[in-house]
Motif scaffolding. Sequence first.
Motif, PDB file in Angstrom:
ATOM      1  N   SER A   1      -5.516 -10.770  -4.859  1.00 57.82           N
ATOM      2  CA  SER A   1      -4.313 -10.516  -4.085  1.00 57.82           C
ATOM      3  C   SER A   1      -4.230  -9.223  -3.825  1.00 57.82           C
ATOM      4  O   SER A   1      -3.356  -8.512  -3.274  1.00 57.82           O
ATOM      5  CB  SER A   1      -3.444 -11.419  -4.786  1.00 57.82           C
ATOM      6  OG  SER A   1      -3.290 -10.876  -6.268  1.00 57.82           O
ATOM      7  N   ARG A   2      -4.637  -8.306  -4.911  1.00 57.25           N
ATOM      8  CA  ARG A   2      -4.694  -6.741  -4.970  1.00 57.25           C
ATOM      9  C   ARG A   2      -5.647  -5.855  -4.200  1.00 57.25           C
ATOM     10  O   ARG A   2      -5.265  -5.204  -3.524  1.00 57.25           O
ATOM     11  CB  ARG A   2      -4.669  -6.381  -6.191  1.00 57.25           C
ATOM     12  CG  ARG A   2      -3.463  -6.736  -7.234  1.00 57.25           C
ATOM     13  CD  ARG A   2      -3.605  -6.267  -8.536  1.00 57.25           C
ATOM     14  NE  ARG A   2      -4.550  -6.057  -9.395  1.00 57.25           N
ATOM     15  CZ  ARG A   2      -5.038  -6.830 -10.136  1.00 57.25           C
ATOM     16  NH1 ARG A   2      -4.314  -7.722 -10.535  1.00 57.25           N
ATOM     17  NH2 ARG A   2      -6.053  -6.691 -10.867  1.00 57.25           N
ATOM     18  N   GLN A   3      -6.689  -6.714  -3.746  1.00 58.63           N
ATOM     19  CA  GLN A   3      -7.908  -5.940  -2.942  1.00 58.63           C
ATOM     20  C   GLN A   3      -8.012  -6.391  -1.616  1.00 58.63           C
ATOM     21  O   GLN A   3      -8.744  -5.775  -1.026  1.00 58.63           O
ATOM     22  CB  GLN A   3      -9.097  -6.074  -3.854  1.00 58.63           C
ATOM     23  CG  GLN A   3      -8.954  -5.126  -5.234  1.00 58.63           C
ATOM     24  CD  GLN A   3     -10.025  -5.027  -6.049  1.00 58.63           C
ATOM     25  OE1 GLN A   3     -10.202  -4.938  -7.182  1.00 58.63           O
ATOM     26  NE2 GLN A   3     -11.239  -5.168  -5.256  1.00 58.63           N
ATOM     27  N   VAL A   4      -7.391  -7.631  -1.307  1.00 57.94           N
ATOM     28  CA  VAL A   4      -7.741  -8.222  -0.064  1.00 57.94           C
ATOM     29  C   VAL A   4      -6.308  -8.474   0.664  1.00 57.94           C
ATOM     30  O   VAL A   4      -5.273  -9.053   0.284  1.00 57.94           O
ATOM     31  CB  VAL A   4      -8.548  -9.486  -0.156  1.00 57.94           C
ATOM     32  CG1 VAL A   4      -8.798 -10.106   1.311  1.00 57.94           C
ATOM     33  CG2 VAL A   4      -9.733  -9.217  -0.726  1.00 57.94           C
ATOM     34  N   VAL A   5      -6.325  -8.063   1.770  1.00 60.02           N
ATOM     35  CA  VAL A   5      -5.182  -8.438   2.726  1.00 60.02           C
ATOM     36  C   VAL A   5      -5.296  -9.206   3.944  1.00 60.02           C
ATOM     37  O   VAL A   5      -6.453  -9.006   4.431  1.00 60.02           O
ATOM     38  CB  VAL A   5      -4.294  -7.132   3.367  1.00 60.02           C
ATOM     39  CG1 VAL A   5      -3.215  -7.723   4.243  1.00 60.02           C
ATOM     40  CG2 VAL A   5      -3.832  -6.507   2.124  1.00 60.02           C
TER      41      VAL A   5
ATOM     42  N   ALA B   1       0.960  -4.763   7.889  1.00 60.46           N
ATOM     43  CA  ALA B   1       1.262  -3.348   7.645  1.00 60.46           C
ATOM     44  C   ALA B   1       0.790  -3.307   6.039  1.00 60.46           C
ATOM     45  O   ALA B   1       0.537  -2.120   5.473  1.00 60.46           O
ATOM     46  CB  ALA B   1       2.912  -3.306   7.422  1.00 60.46           C
ATOM     47  N   ALA B   2       0.627  -4.372   5.236  1.00 60.38           N
ATOM     48  CA  ALA B   2       0.113  -4.351   3.989  1.00 60.38           C
ATOM     49  C   ALA B   2      -1.343  -3.856   3.968  1.00 60.38           C
ATOM     50  O   ALA B   2      -1.606  -3.378   2.923  1.00 60.38           O
ATOM     51  CB  ALA B   2       0.197  -5.908   3.514  1.00 60.38           C
ATOM     52  N   ALA B   3      -1.879  -3.764   5.117  1.00 64.13           N
ATOM     53  CA  ALA B   3      -3.480  -3.390   5.215  1.00 64.13           C
ATOM     54  C   ALA B   3      -3.375  -1.626   4.801  1.00 64.13           C
ATOM     55  O   ALA B   3      -4.409  -1.494   4.281  1.00 64.13           O
ATOM     56  CB  ALA B   3      -3.997  -3.775   6.581  1.00 64.13           C
ATOM     57  N   LYS B   4      -2.319  -1.167   5.276  1.00 62.60           N
ATOM     58  CA  LYS B   4      -2.166   0.220   5.162  1.00 62.60           C
ATOM     59  C   LYS B   4      -1.926   0.699   3.367  1.00 62.60           C
ATOM     60  O   LYS B   4      -2.550   1.357   3.008  1.00 62.60           O
ATOM     61  CB  LYS B   4      -0.810   0.768   5.826  1.00 62.60           C
ATOM     62  CG  LYS B   4      -1.182   0.949   7.221  1.00 62.60           C
ATOM     63  CD  LYS B   4       0.156   1.690   7.978  1.00 62.60           C
ATOM     64  CE  LYS B   4      -0.153   1.578   9.497  1.00 62.60           C
ATOM     65  NZ  LYS B   4       1.010   2.249  10.120  1.00 62.60           N
ATOM     66  N   THR B   5      -1.174  -0.316   2.886  1.00 59.29           N
ATOM     67  CA  THR B   5      -0.809   0.094   1.287  1.00 59.29           C
ATOM     68  C   THR B   5      -2.215  -0.182   0.390  1.00 59.29           C
ATOM     69  O   THR B   5      -2.141   0.094  -0.400  1.00 59.29           O
ATOM     70  CB  THR B   5       0.011  -0.854   0.836  1.00 59.29           C
ATOM     71  OG1 THR B   5      -0.036  -2.134   1.041  1.00 59.29           O
ATOM     72  CG2 THR B   5       1.531  -0.567   1.668  1.00 59.29           C
ATOM     73  N   LEU B   6      -3.141  -0.948   1.092  1.00 57.41           N
ATOM     74  CA  LEU B   6      -4.225  -1.400   0.350  1.00 57.41           C
ATOM     75  C   LEU B   6      -5.267   0.173   0.296  1.00 57.41           C
ATOM     76  O   LEU B   6      -5.939   0.475  -0.713  1.00 57.41           O
ATOM     77  CB  LEU B   6      -5.223  -2.323   1.209  1.00 57.41           C
ATOM     78  CG  LEU B   6      -6.451  -2.893   0.521  1.00 57.41           C
ATOM     79  CD1 LEU B   6      -6.075  -3.649  -0.527  1.00 57.41           C
ATOM     80  CD2 LEU B   6      -7.416  -3.470   1.666  1.00 57.41           C
ATOM     81  N   LEU B   7      -4.955   1.141   1.049  1.00 57.70           N
ATOM     82  CA  LEU B   7      -5.815   2.474   1.125  1.00 57.70           C
ATOM     83  C   LEU B   7      -5.123   3.177   0.306  1.00 57.70           C
ATOM     84  O   LEU B   7      -5.900   4.327  -0.039  1.00 57.70           O
ATOM     85  CB  LEU B   7      -5.561   3.273   2.602  1.00 57.70           C
ATOM     86  CG  LEU B   7      -6.043   2.383   3.751  1.00 57.70           C
ATOM     87  CD1 LEU B   7      -5.596   2.762   5.122  1.00 57.70           C
ATOM     88  CD2 LEU B   7      -7.605   2.242   3.599  1.00 57.70           C
ATOM     89  N   HIS B   8      -4.131   3.125  -0.362  1.00 56.61           N
ATOM     90  CA  HIS B   8      -3.261   4.085  -1.194  1.00 56.61           C
ATOM     91  C   HIS B   8      -4.059   4.112  -2.623  1.00 56.61           C
ATOM     92  O   HIS B   8      -4.556   3.104  -3.296  1.00 56.61           O
ATOM     93  CB  HIS B   8      -1.971   3.512  -1.638  1.00 56.61           C
ATOM     94  CG  HIS B   8      -1.177   4.634  -2.483  1.00 56.61           C
ATOM     95  ND1 HIS B   8      -0.660   5.565  -1.918  1.00 56.61           N
ATOM     96  CD2 HIS B   8      -0.840   4.706  -3.890  1.00 56.61           C
ATOM     97  CE1 HIS B   8       0.091   6.316  -2.847  1.00 56.61           C
ATOM     98  NE2 HIS B   8      -0.072   5.635  -4.204  1.00 56.61           N
ATOM     99  N   PRO B   9      -4.466   5.285  -3.340  1.00 59.07           N
ATOM    100  CA  PRO B   9      -3.829   6.544  -2.805  1.00 59.07           C
ATOM    101  C   PRO B   9      -4.769   7.555  -2.101  1.00 59.07           C
ATOM    102  O   PRO B   9      -4.767   8.625  -1.938  1.00 59.07           O
ATOM    103  CB  PRO B   9      -3.726   7.355  -4.257  1.00 59.07           C
ATOM    104  CG  PRO B   9      -4.838   6.721  -5.012  1.00 59.07           C
ATOM    105  CD  PRO B   9      -5.002   5.169  -4.437  1.00 59.07           C
TER     106      PRO B   9
END
Length: 497
Positions: free
Chosen positions: A288-292, A468-476
Amino acid sequence: MVPNSKVPASIVIFGAGGDLTRRKLIPALFNLYVEGYLPPLFRIFCVDYVQQELNLFRESLRTGITEFSRNGAPSADKWTDFSERIDYISGDFLQRTTFLALKQGISGFEKSVRKRGTRLFYFAISPRFIETVAHGLYTDQLANRDNADRLVIEKPFGTDLASAKTLNKYLLARFTEKQLYRIDHYLGKETVQNIMAFRFANYVFEPLWNKKYIDHIQISVAEKVSVGSRGGYYDGAGALRDMVQNHLLQLLCIVAMECPGAYEAEVIRNAKTKVIRDIRPMKSAQVSRQVVRGQYKGYRQEAHVSSASTTETFIAAKIFIDNARWKGVPFFLRTGKSLEKQSTVIIVQFKDSPHKIFRDDIVPNRLIISIQPELEISLLFESKVPGLQMKLQPVEMDFTYNESYSTRPIPEAYEALLLDVLKGDATLFMRADQVEAAWKAVMPILDSWKKQARNGLHAYVPGSWGPAAAKTLLHPHSSDWILLPETLARAAPAPLK
């Protein structure tokens, strides 16, 4: 290298009435023929259950070449000679009479040229018929010479690890590994093949190709088209099975592999397989943290799609490769249907410069490998803007196929792959252990989704870039996914720190 001109070739296409034959296989074979890459003595046997009159079938193939070939309409004389070598066999794959008719046709051809030649069997069929067709070939000894007979099998190769192992076991009980060509058309693309040349023939890049200098890597395969008429297949597969397990992991292998000891099929396939085996397994809580995953709005109204479907049409994932070269470097994979543009891009984002002597030195170096539609490799670097002040701006250093090779035609992926099969070169094809390793890598995601079918399934608007959640996956590491090369110099977003 051209196949031995003295050895005749029997090319058999099972499922020849389908789109793959008309849009890809026959145009590819015709281009190989025109350019002198097919042996002088060859015959094409098209097998399908639909009853068709031979001349009408040939005419359908001709219009397919006109519509889909990179060279357009065939010349009359070339088409006449080529089409006369095409036979059509109507028959049910479940009936032995089909294979006996095929055997009679191949034997007749080989007797006429007085030589037993290469036999290529292309499985352009539904996965449920793979074992059936393989059984027919084995029973009637149509592919009984491991140095001359080859089976080309399209994806999907299994639907999970267990089914892939079962299929491998079935085929390897009847044929040798050297006869099996598990095809992934992405590996035949010119720009994909060029990645190895770019990495290992240019020493300026290879010393930087590791965790010390690279911040992260993005591999993005965006499709503008919707599921369309493929709903029946796609709803049982989804983006993870349809794209990640094969296409994206194969691109990952080429980008991340160690330099092979030689440009030889088994050495290269060993190096690719090791990459997949080094992928860090995800635990259920990490999925759930590493896959969207997402599904475009309107997907459930597509033909042959369940109104309650939880099948993903989009997936983005962060994975790690636990080896000395890459430990700690995230690889971000993304693919989806009904996205804004058609694009396949690999981004190698280098770490920021440790020497910050310029205030506007804010964009780290970036290597962009555009596989489609641009066929381009670009290097983004900082440059001084002309003027009396020291002001920096990111610019691109470009290599494009159209400019550098304007007089050389770029072959289609299927041309390169079919030619390799005829030559017996398995470099660009997957081996049994590589297929199973790829399934093993994605099984934790499939297992987690199976337990939580609806949880975490994001809806997105067709024509957008996905959830949009796919963008947050890239952080930081970055504020956004990098898109097409022409946008880079203008946008050039700095990574988040």
